[in-house]
Design a protein around this motif. Structure first.
Motif, mmCIF file in Angstrom:
data_model
loop_
_atom_site.group_PDB
_atom_site.id
_atom_site.type_symbol
_atom_site.label_atom_id
_atom_site.label_comp_id
_atom_site.label_asym_id
_atom_site.label_seq_id
_atom_site.Cartn_x
_atom_site.Cartn_y
_atom_site.Cartn_z
ATOM 1 N N VAL A 36 68.795 74.567 76.467
ATOM 2 C CA VAL A 36 68.159 74.886 75.249
ATOM 3 C C VAL A 36 66.677 74.915 75.611
ATOM 4 O O VAL A 36 65.812 75.663 74.972
ATOM 5 C CB VAL A 36 68.374 73.648 74.119
ATOM 6 N N ASP A 37 66.298 73.910 76.493
ATOM 7 C CA ASP A 37 64.696 73.940 76.803
ATOM 8 C C ASP A 37 64.333 75.103 77.740
ATOM 9 O O ASP A 37 63.119 75.382 78.014
ATOM 10 C CB ASP A 37 64.357 72.645 77.479
ATOM 11 N N ASP A 38 65.235 76.152 77.840
ATOM 12 C CA ASP A 38 64.872 77.292 78.554
ATOM 13 C C ASP A 38 64.475 78.444 77.415
ATOM 14 O O ASP A 38 64.162 79.210 77.947
ATOM 15 C CB ASP A 38 65.933 77.923 79.317
ATOM 16 N N VAL A 39 64.842 78.111 76.395
ATOM 17 C CA VAL A 39 64.354 79.080 75.057
ATOM 18 C C VAL A 39 62.845 78.980 74.990
ATOM 19 O O VAL A 39 62.464 77.903 74.807
ATOM 20 C CB VAL A 39 65.402 78.784 73.924
ATOM 21 N N VAL A 40 62.381 80.229 74.939
ATOM 22 C CA VAL A 40 60.816 80.254 74.406
ATOM 23 C C VAL A 40 60.857 81.005 73.069
ATOM 24 O O VAL A 40 61.098 81.985 72.859
ATOM 25 C CB VAL A 40 60.382 81.193 75.533
ATOM 26 N N ILE A 41 60.163 80.185 72.373
ATOM 27 C CA ILE A 41 59.714 80.732 71.029
ATOM 28 C C ILE A 41 58.130 81.017 70.662
ATOM 29 O O ILE A 41 57.465 80.256 70.877
ATOM 30 C CB ILE A 41 60.150 79.847 69.896
ATOM 31 N N PHE A 42 57.989 82.245 70.329
ATOM 32 C CA PHE A 42 56.638 82.640 69.980
ATOM 33 C C PHE A 42 56.369 82.606 68.541
ATOM 34 O O PHE A 42 57.086 83.292 68.120
ATOM 35 C CB PHE A 42 56.234 84.000 70.671
ATOM 36 N N GLU A 43 55.386 81.813 67.937
ATOM 37 C CA GLU A 43 55.204 82.066 66.635
ATOM 38 C C GLU A 43 53.743 82.557 66.315
ATOM 39 O O GLU A 43 52.741 82.564 67.230
ATOM 40 C CB GLU A 43 55.084 80.617 66.060
ATOM 41 N N ILE A 91 76.401 81.277 53.861
ATOM 42 C CA ILE A 91 77.028 81.659 55.303
ATOM 43 C C ILE A 91 76.229 80.689 56.357
ATOM 44 O O ILE A 91 75.128 80.214 56.190
ATOM 45 C CB ILE A 91 76.105 82.886 55.640
ATOM 46 N N ILE A 92 77.167 80.337 57.305
ATOM 47 C CA ILE A 92 76.859 79.459 58.278
ATOM 48 C C ILE A 92 77.157 80.180 59.676
ATOM 49 O O ILE A 92 78.150 80.621 59.917
ATOM 50 C CB ILE A 92 77.837 78.092 58.318
ATOM 51 N N LEU A 93 76.077 80.456 60.290
ATOM 52 C CA LEU A 93 76.120 80.910 61.643
ATOM 53 C C LEU A 93 76.472 79.858 62.707
ATOM 54 O O LEU A 93 76.130 78.854 62.679
ATOM 55 C CB LEU A 93 74.763 81.620 62.146
ATOM 56 N N VAL A 94 77.375 80.484 63.607
ATOM 57 C CA VAL A 94 77.626 79.550 64.682
ATOM 58 C C VAL A 94 77.395 80.288 66.108
ATOM 59 O O VAL A 94 77.886 81.343 66.234
ATOM 60 C CB VAL A 94 79.264 79.250 64.820
ATOM 61 N N SER A 95 76.769 79.686 66.848
ATOM 62 C CA SER A 95 76.508 80.297 68.316
ATOM 63 C C SER A 95 75.809 79.275 69.108
ATOM 64 O O SER A 95 75.960 77.916 68.769
ATOM 65 C CB SER A 95 75.376 81.451 68.353
ATOM 66 N N SER A 96 75.711 79.653 70.530
ATOM 67 C CA SER A 96 75.384 78.751 71.651
ATOM 68 C C SER A 96 73.860 78.124 71.377
ATOM 69 O O SER A 96 73.106 78.756 70.696
ATOM 70 C CB SER A 96 75.358 79.307 72.830
ATOM 71 N N PRO A 97 73.676 77.183 71.783
ATOM 72 C CA PRO A 97 72.242 76.318 71.545
ATOM 73 C C PRO A 97 71.092 77.293 71.996
ATOM 74 O O PRO A 97 70.080 77.213 71.538
ATOM 75 C CB PRO A 97 72.434 75.014 72.422
ATOM 76 N N THR A 98 71.403 77.934 73.303
ATOM 77 C CA THR A 98 70.430 78.957 73.523
ATOM 78 C C THR A 98 70.407 80.169 72.700
ATOM 79 O O THR A 98 69.515 81.214 73.307
ATOM 80 C CB THR A 98 70.552 79.176 75.042
ATOM 81 N N HIS A 99 71.149 80.571 71.732
ATOM 82 C CA HIS A 99 71.244 81.909 71.311
ATOM 83 C C HIS A 99 70.756 81.490 69.807
ATOM 84 O O HIS A 99 70.755 82.523 68.888
ATOM 85 C CB HIS A 99 72.552 82.474 71.516
ATOM 86 N N ILE A 100 71.190 80.354 69.129
ATOM 87 C CA ILE A 100 71.384 80.095 67.793
ATOM 88 C C ILE A 100 69.819 80.509 67.083
ATOM 89 O O ILE A 100 69.804 80.585 66.098
ATOM 90 C CB ILE A 100 71.683 78.761 67.412
ATOM 91 N N SER A 101 68.715 80.240 67.783
ATOM 92 C CA SER A 101 67.269 80.271 67.259
ATOM 93 C C SER A 101 67.231 81.906 66.920
ATOM 94 O O SER A 101 66.630 82.280 66.023
ATOM 95 C CB SER A 101 66.507 79.699 68.054
ATOM 96 N N ARG A 102 67.756 82.730 67.751
ATOM 97 C CA ARG A 102 67.511 84.354 67.803
ATOM 98 C C ARG A 102 68.387 84.408 66.511
ATOM 99 O O ARG A 102 68.209 85.619 65.715
ATOM 100 C CB ARG A 102 68.042 85.036 69.044
ATOM 101 N N CYS A 103 69.833 84.004 66.252
ATOM 102 C CA CYS A 103 70.328 84.468 65.238
ATOM 103 C C CYS A 103 69.750 84.164 63.963
ATOM 104 O O CYS A 103 69.865 84.868 63.039
ATOM 105 C CB CYS A 103 72.050 83.648 65.402
ATOM 106 N N ILE A 104 69.232 82.956 63.689
ATOM 107 C CA ILE A 104 68.725 82.499 62.551
ATOM 108 C C ILE A 104 67.448 83.344 62.339
ATOM 109 O O ILE A 104 67.207 83.577 60.967
ATOM 110 C CB ILE A 104 68.451 80.748 62.516
#
Length: 189
Positions: free
Chosen positions: A172-179, A126-139
């Protein structure tokens, strides 16, 4: 191994829907052209158009987006990536392998519905395609989904490709990721 591409939906009322989904020729491909390019490069067996909670003209996002792709397919020639591509042949192929997904209401459900469709058709990559600001949430949602036994065989063949366009004003740099914490704390006494 059969490959499937999932085009993530976008609320049909989103500001600049056309810019997000179609893009800005000649160099900024939105989700639709990027998905077509990936499907052609990979020889995809299936192209699934995801949906969500929105409708327009009596059609869910997936149906509307698929129809939009087919209606404007000849305009792909405006994107430099499609130079030299036989668009008539490509359109025929995309029409043959495309399916709209019309049940999901959010990204997590969209992943599950897409995976269900892919598994029904024997797709394992499967290859997911979405916007740069949404792809991290998709994955992230896809990886969570792959921990469920019914989807676990997809875990090792899951990929993501970002389109060139984001939500209006988003970067893309507006995306915040909490690990979760991942460093050991050293206790010195």
């Amino acid at each position: 191994m059969k490959t499937g591409v999932l085009v993530h939906g976008c609320h049909l009322g989103a500001l600049n829907w056309r810019g997000i989904m179609w893009g800005n020729p000649p160099g900024e491909m939105g989700r639709i052209p990027k998905s077509v390019s990936v499907a052609l490069q990979e020889g995809a067996a299936l192209l699934v158009f995801g949906t969500g909670a929105s409708e327009k003209d009596g059609k869910k996002e997936g149906e509307y987006t698929l129809d939009f792709m087919l209606d404007f397919f000849d305009k792909l020639s405006e994107f430099s990536w499609f130079e030299g591509i036989d668009l008539e042949e490509a359109r025929s192929r995309m029409a043959e392998i495309s399916i709209p997904e019309c049940h999901s209401q959010n990204t997590r459900e969209e992943m599950e519905e897409g995976a269900r469709i892919f598994l029904e058709h024997g797709v394992e990559k499967i290859i997911l395609v979405s916007s740069p600001t949404h792809i991290s949430r998709c994955i992230r949602d896809a990886l969570v989904m792959c921990h469920e036994p019914r989807f676990s065989r997809l875990r090792n063949h899951l990929y993501a490709v970002a389109s060139d366009t984001s939500y209006l004003g988003g970067r893309v740099d507006d995306v915040v990721i909490f690990e979760p914490p991942h460093l050991s704390l050293i206790h010195i006494s």
